[in-house]
Design a protein around this motif. Structure first.
Motif, PDB file in Angstrom:
ATOM      1  N   LYS A   1      67.120   4.723  61.154  1.00  0.00           N
ATOM      2  CA  LYS A   1      66.271   4.149  60.103  1.00  0.00           C
ATOM      3  C   LYS A   1      66.127   5.115  58.928  1.00  0.00           C
ATOM      4  CE  LYS A   1      63.402   0.847  62.635  1.00  0.00           C
ATOM      5  NZ  LYS A   1      62.010   0.421  62.941  1.00  0.00           N
ATOM      6  N   LEU A   2      66.049   6.407  59.235  1.00  0.00           N
ATOM      7  CA  LEU A   2      65.946   7.417  58.186  1.00  0.00           C
ATOM      8  C   LEU A   2      67.292   7.717  57.526  1.00  0.00           C
ATOM      9  CD1 LEU A   2      63.456   9.922  59.852  1.00  0.00           C
ATOM     10  CD2 LEU A   2      63.038   8.563  57.791  1.00  0.00           C
ATOM     11  N   ARG A   3      68.364   7.115  58.085  1.00  0.00           N
ATOM     12  CA  ARG A   3      69.714   7.336  57.553  1.00  0.00           C
ATOM     13  C   ARG A   3      70.001   8.839  57.399  1.00  0.00           C
ATOM     14  NH1 ARG A   3      67.321   2.097  56.990  1.00  0.00           N
ATOM     15  NH2 ARG A   3      69.050   0.626  57.066  1.00  0.00           N
ATOM     16  N   LEU A   4      69.760   9.581  58.475  1.00  0.00           N
ATOM     17  CA  LEU A   4      69.962  11.030  58.457  1.00  0.00           C
ATOM     18  C   LEU A   4      71.433  11.373  58.250  1.00  0.00           C
ATOM     19  CD1 LEU A   4      67.662  12.357  61.332  1.00  0.00           C
ATOM     20  CD2 LEU A   4      67.175  12.217  58.879  1.00  0.00           C
ATOM     21  N   LYS A   5      71.658  12.413  57.458  1.00  0.00           N
ATOM     22  CA  LYS A   5      73.006  12.905  57.185  1.00  0.00           C
ATOM     23  C   LYS A   5      72.985  14.432  57.175  1.00  0.00           C
ATOM     24  CE  LYS A   5      74.225   8.932  54.271  1.00  0.00           C
ATOM     25  NZ  LYS A   5      74.609   8.497  52.899  1.00  0.00           N
ATOM     26  N   PRO A   6      74.126  15.065  57.437  1.00  0.00           N
ATOM     27  CA  PRO A   6      74.172  16.532  57.438  1.00  0.00           C
ATOM     28  C   PRO A   6      73.628  17.136  56.145  1.00  0.00           C
ATOM     29  CG  PRO A   6      76.205  15.638  58.327  1.00  0.00           C
ATOM     30  CD  PRO A   6      75.431  14.469  57.791  1.00  0.00           C
ATOM     31  N   TYR A   7      72.936  18.257  56.319  1.00  0.00           N
ATOM     32  CA  TYR A   7      72.386  19.085  55.242  1.00  0.00           C
ATOM     33  C   TYR A   7      71.134  18.496  54.601  1.00  0.00           C
ATOM     34  CZ  TYR A   7      77.081  20.939  55.840  1.00  0.00           C
ATOM     35  OH  TYR A   7      78.239  21.432  56.380  1.00  0.00           O
ATOM     36  N   GLN A   8      70.692  17.339  55.042  1.00  0.00           N
ATOM     37  CA  GLN A   8      69.411  16.847  54.546  1.00  0.00           C
ATOM     38  C   GLN A   8      68.276  17.684  55.137  1.00  0.00           C
ATOM     39  OE1 GLN A   8      69.431  12.725  55.732  1.00  0.00           O
ATOM     40  NE2 GLN A   8      70.259  12.030  53.771  1.00  0.00           N
ATOM     41  N   SER A   9      67.134  17.663  54.458  1.00  0.00           N
ATOM     42  CA  SER A   9      65.946  18.359  54.937  1.00  0.00           C
ATOM     43  C   SER A   9      64.938  17.340  55.461  1.00  0.00           C
ATOM     44  CB  SER A   9      65.319  19.188  53.820  1.00  0.00           C
ATOM     45  OG  SER A   9      65.049  18.361  52.690  1.00  0.00           O
ATOM     46  N   LEU A  10      64.347  17.646  56.612  1.00  0.00           N
ATOM     47  CA  LEU A  10      63.387  16.752  57.266  1.00  0.00           C
ATOM     48  C   LEU A  10      62.072  17.473  57.486  1.00  0.00           C
ATOM     49  CD1 LEU A  10      62.656  14.175  59.093  1.00  0.00           C
ATOM     50  CD2 LEU A  10      63.475  15.580  61.003  1.00  0.00           C
ATOM     51  N   LEU A  11      60.968  16.821  57.174  1.00  0.00           N
ATOM     52  CA  LEU A  11      59.638  17.265  57.573  1.00  0.00           C
ATOM     53  C   LEU A  11      59.145  16.331  58.655  1.00  0.00           C
ATOM     54  CD1 LEU A  11      56.972  18.870  57.255  1.00  0.00           C
ATOM     55  CD2 LEU A  11      56.303  17.192  55.499  1.00  0.00           C
ATOM     56  N   ASP A  12      58.767  16.901  59.820  1.00  0.00           N
ATOM     57  CA  ASP A  12      58.231  16.102  60.920  1.00  0.00           C
ATOM     58  C   ASP A  12      56.768  16.483  61.101  1.00  0.00           C
ATOM     59  OD1 ASP A  12      58.116  14.308  63.005  1.00  0.00           O
ATOM     60  OD2 ASP A  12      59.052  15.644  64.474  1.00  0.00           O
ATOM     61  N   ILE A  13      55.872  15.588  60.691  1.00  0.00           N
ATOM     62  CA  ILE A  13      54.436  15.856  60.734  1.00  0.00           C
ATOM     63  C   ILE A  13      53.898  15.474  62.110  1.00  0.00           C
ATOM     64  CG2 ILE A  13      52.198  15.321  59.688  1.00  0.00           C
ATOM     65  CD1 ILE A  13      53.668  14.565  57.142  1.00  0.00           C
ATOM     66  N   GLY A  14      53.164  16.388  62.734  1.00  0.00           N
ATOM     67  CA  GLY A  14      52.701  16.147  64.098  1.00  0.00           C
ATOM     68  C   GLY A  14      53.890  16.089  65.035  1.00  0.00           C
ATOM     69  N   CYS A  15      54.694  17.144  65.024  1.00  0.00           N
ATOM     70  CA  CYS A  15      56.024  17.122  65.643  1.00  0.00           C
ATOM     71  C   CYS A  15      56.008  17.267  67.159  1.00  0.00           C
ATOM     72  CB  CYS A  15      56.876  18.232  65.049  1.00  0.00           C
ATOM     73  SG  CYS A  15      56.248  19.895  65.394  1.00  0.00           S
ATOM     74  N   GLY A  16      54.829  17.401  67.766  1.00  0.00           N
ATOM     75  CA  GLY A  16      54.771  17.516  69.219  1.00  0.00           C
ATOM     76  C   GLY A  16      55.498  18.749  69.712  1.00  0.00           C
TER      77      GLY A  16
ATOM     78  N   PHE B   1      62.068  15.440  68.546  1.00  0.00           N
ATOM     79  CA  PHE B   1      62.849  14.750  67.515  1.00  0.00           C
ATOM     80  C   PHE B   1      63.564  15.754  66.614  1.00  0.00           C
ATOM     81  CE2 PHE B   1      63.132  12.559  63.282  1.00  0.00           C
ATOM     82  CZ  PHE B   1      64.186  11.731  63.638  1.00  0.00           C
ATOM     83  N   ILE B   2      62.909  16.858  66.331  1.00  0.00           N
ATOM     84  CA  ILE B   2      63.533  17.894  65.502  1.00  0.00           C
ATOM     85  C   ILE B   2      64.808  18.408  66.156  1.00  0.00           C
ATOM     86  CG2 ILE B   2      63.248  20.331  64.854  1.00  0.00           C
ATOM     87  CD1 ILE B   2      60.451  19.665  63.927  1.00  0.00           C
ATOM     88  N   VAL B   3      64.737  18.744  67.434  1.00  0.00           N
ATOM     89  CA  VAL B   3      65.908  19.265  68.138  1.00  0.00           C
ATOM     90  C   VAL B   3      67.023  18.222  68.160  1.00  0.00           C
ATOM     91  CG1 VAL B   3      66.794  20.032  70.380  1.00  0.00           C
ATOM     92  CG2 VAL B   3      64.627  20.941  69.516  1.00  0.00           C
ATOM     93  N   HIS B   4      66.653  16.966  68.460  1.00  0.00           N
ATOM     94  CA  HIS B   4      67.655  15.894  68.484  1.00  0.00           C
ATOM     95  C   HIS B   4      68.322  15.736  67.124  1.00  0.00           C
ATOM     96  CE1 HIS B   4      69.398  12.017  69.809  1.00  0.00           C
ATOM     97  NE2 HIS B   4      69.182  11.648  68.560  1.00  0.00           N
ATOM     98  N   ALA B   5      67.525  15.697  66.075  1.00  0.00           N
ATOM     99  CA  ALA B   5      68.071  15.456  64.738  1.00  0.00           C
ATOM    100  C   ALA B   5      68.937  16.620  64.269  1.00  0.00           C
ATOM    101  CB  ALA B   5      66.930  15.210  63.756  1.00  0.00           C
ATOM    102  N   CYS B   6      68.522  17.849  64.571  1.00  0.00           N
ATOM    103  CA  CYS B   6      69.320  19.010  64.159  1.00  0.00           C
ATOM    104  C   CYS B   6      70.644  19.060  64.910  1.00  0.00           C
ATOM    105  CB  CYS B   6      68.535  20.295  64.397  1.00  0.00           C
ATOM    106  SG  CYS B   6      67.180  20.565  63.235  1.00  0.00           S
ATOM    107  N   LYS B   7      70.619  18.775  66.211  1.00  0.00           N
ATOM    108  CA  LYS B   7      71.833  18.855  67.021  1.00  0.00           C
ATOM    109  C   LYS B   7      72.824  17.749  66.687  1.00  0.00           C
ATOM    110  CE  LYS B   7      71.622  19.694  71.430  1.00  0.00           C
ATOM    111  NZ  LYS B   7      71.216  19.642  72.850  1.00  0.00           N
ATOM    112  N   HIS B   8      72.325  16.543  66.480  1.00  0.00           N
ATOM    113  CA  HIS B   8      73.217  15.392  66.342  1.00  0.00           C
ATOM    114  C   HIS B   8      73.491  14.973  64.904  1.00  0.00           C
ATOM    115  CE1 HIS B   8      73.313  14.672  70.666  1.00  0.00           C
ATOM    116  NE2 HIS B   8      72.011  14.921  70.677  1.00  0.00           N
ATOM    117  N   TYR B   9      72.678  15.452  63.951  1.00  0.00           N
ATOM    118  CA  TYR B   9      72.863  15.031  62.562  1.00  0.00           C
ATOM    119  C   TYR B   9      73.057  16.192  61.592  1.00  0.00           C
ATOM    120  CZ  TYR B   9      71.860  10.271  63.937  1.00  0.00           C
ATOM    121  OH  TYR B   9      71.928   9.026  64.532  1.00  0.00           O
ATOM    122  N   GLY B  10      72.957  17.430  62.072  1.00  0.00           N
ATOM    123  CA  GLY B  10      73.240  18.576  61.225  1.00  0.00           C
ATOM    124  C   GLY B  10      72.273  18.771  60.078  1.00  0.00           C
TER     125      GLY B  10
END
Length: 296
Positions: free
Chosen positions: A60-75, A79-88
């Motif tokens: 849904k966020l259409r994540l792509k390599p080298y984009q920057s993500l802010l995860d508020i209330g990241c637990g 999700f951060i680990v998943h997104a970094c590993k699989h979407y760069g």
């Protein structure tokens, strides 16, 4: 209507989330996802359903390599680990739970993602800067924000998001006509202090009032009813192990809390919505013409 000062919010988050990482690990999946899972099929197990949830949000966020993500209330950083590993991507997470922040950063180091990700013990209200992030996710945080703070919360996200960015808000909602009852009072007192899930219409109105354009809304109520029921089963299976980390009263409190939550979702007393939004602009939003890419 609750005050939701910084001090009260820190205390409330610590009360709910800083019980014991080991206790949470006995009923959550291995990725420590403590939000609604996404069951692609009725028989999908919790582990796969939580991974499907991360993937659903990432698409849904259409994540792509080298984009920057802010995860508020990241637990715990799942999700951060998943997104970094699989979407760069590069990711910045904030949480008011010290135990979660410590766990997340240890996990990031184990995965070798120190150059891509950082989690801070920090209040989202203290984030500064303009147009820093391509994407913002808030997965299970809006319930903690409080009605009085919703405008400031969305204004802050509007300020931090780049013009071509996407924001996904994933959170529990109540119906507009909802009123407190003995069950909700017990949950607020024993488990989830200061919780104020807003109605969907309130979320959308606040987004519109802060110059967002809503792109997509999805109801995952049935998914959260199933998620909570799965958590109850896992707690029951791990009763003896749980008592190494919490006392019997705390264990029973959590069994009741999660069972009640599952029933409330089933009965339609509470809901789970994902709302995707962009900044309101003259040009068209940075999303495809259809949703087909989410499900391809």
């Amino acid at each position: 209507m609750l005050r939701h000062t910084r001090a009260r919010d820190r205390h409330s988050i610590a009360h709910h989330y800083d019980i014991s990482n080991d206790f949470y690990g006995l009923f959550l999946d291995p990725n420590m996802a403590y939000t609604c899972a996404y069951f692609l099929e009725e028989e999908t197990d919790l582990e796969r359903a939580q991974l499907a949830k991360f993937e659903h949000i990432a698409r849904k966020l259409r994540l792509k390599p080298y984009q920057s993500l802010l995860d508020i209330g990241c637990g715990w950083g799942s999700f951060i680990v998943h997104a970094c590993k699989h979407y760069g991507i590069t990711a910045h997470g904030v949480t008011l739970s010290r135990q979660q922040a410590n766990y997340a950063n240890d996990w990031i180091r184990r995965e070798g993602l120190e150059d891509q990700a950082l989690v801070e013990y920090r209040d989202y209200r203290d984030l500064v800067g303009e147009a820093q992030y391509d994407r913002v996710s808030a997965i299970g945080i809006v319930e903690h924000v409080g009605y009085r703070n919703l405008a400031r919360y969305f204004h802050g996200i509007q300020r931090l998001l780049k013009d071509n960015g996407l924001f996904l808000n994933h959170g529990i909602s109540r119906a507009r006509e909802w009123r407190p009852n003995p069950g909700s009072d017990w949950i607020s007192d024993k488990v989830f202090p200061e919780g104020e899930p807003p109605s969907l219409s309130t979320v959308i109105t606040q987004l519109e009032d802060t110059a967002f354009e809503v792109q997509d809304v999805e109801d995952l109520r049935a998914h959260y009813a199933k998620t909570c029921a799965e958590w109850v089963k896992r707690l029951q299976r791990n009763h003896e192990a749980c008592l190494r980390h919490v006392d019997e009263q705390t264990y029973r409190t959590w069994i009741l809390y999660l069972a009640m939550s599952s029933i409330y979702f089933e009965e339609g007393q509470i809901f789970l919505y994902q709302v995707l939004a962009t900044k309101r602009m003259e040009r068209f939003a940075p999303v495809p013409l259809t949703r087909e890419d989410i499900y391809a």
